[in-house]
Design an enzyme around this catalytic site. Sequence first.
Site: not given
Ligand code: NAP
Length: 300
Positions: A16, A40-41, A66, A129, A154
Amino acid sequence: MSPTLRFVVTGTTGKIARSLVANAAAAGVEVLAVGRPSLDLTDLDSLAPAIRASRPDVLVSAAAYTNVEGAESESDLASTINVRGAEALANCARSLGIPIIHLSSSYVYDGMQSAPYRECDPTEPLCTYGRSKLMGERAVAGAHPEHMNLRLSWIYSQFGWNLVTAMLRQAERSSNVRVVADQIGNPTSAADVAGGIIAVGRNLVLGKPQRESYGTFHLSAPDIITPAAFAAAIFAKSAKCGGPTANVIPITRAEYTSKLRRPANAALDSTKIAEVHGVLLPTLDAPLHACIEQILEKRA
Ligand SMILES: NC(=O)c1ccc[n+]([C@@H]2O[C@H](COP(=O)([O-])OP(=O)(O)OC[C@H]3O[C@@H](n4cnc5c(N)ncnc54)[C@H](OP(=O)(O)O)[C@@H]3O)[C@@H](O)[C@H]2O)c1
């Protein structure tokens, strides 16, 4: 001329976050992605300085733990990032006097009901999760009244690992691909979610937000299908674009290698965000085509 609205999104490599950055210029906004190591979270003291330095008008909390399977054995880390980290970001947004759009998930539901989930339906996460995402929502809501907890489901994208990239990779290796057929959800393009987030952010900063502009919302595309049907749509599009294709062999969730309990119904009803914020995402066909074209172009 009024200054350009600036969105700051957490995480630099997330699907996203990268989609927000990619969509910024066309949408006429600035998007700055801030992530590790400066933000950093797991290090709560790193958050406020990193956010303040980037001077946001809207904070988008997209970074999260995630790894749905991994959370079962790393529940403390998932909780630190998805609950305490999210809460600290909301506190930071409150102290800056800006809204926070915090991303959440359909995993907050147990998936037992037959209709698509509405925001008022009871939450009952099945896995660690999902519990961490629900606790994160509550922490954000408790910390800052001007919040939006935006539940997604999704997500597919040209960026990162997701069902589209996974299916294309599998089709390169095998002519038959086994995909779950007893689960439903709304496959949603990360690019469309990014557009929706920008529209909401504009409303919250430049519009006249009311109390009902904040709170919990769903944002998903309207088509409700099984992963197997989604895979078939991916292969049909890929074949048209000259990419890899395969036969879909439908299987049940019980036959799938993972034993993690996932919601059988992950479909979200996004009527509320359409009514309150005027955000309505397009049907599957065009966004899926665009995503597959982008992935195949990068591989060419
Ligand atoms: N993808 C889906 O299907 C989906 C569905 C429902 C909801 N969501 C929600 O939408 C949001 C974005 O999802 P996404 O799919 O874009 O996520 P993603 O592609 O899995 O990326 C996760 C991001 O979180 C960062 N992160 C993880 N641990 C961290 C930390 N300790 N400090 C700082 N950054 C950290 C990662 O950074 P690094 O690059 O440094 O690892 C990465 O940039 C999340 O809240 C997820 O729960 C996603």
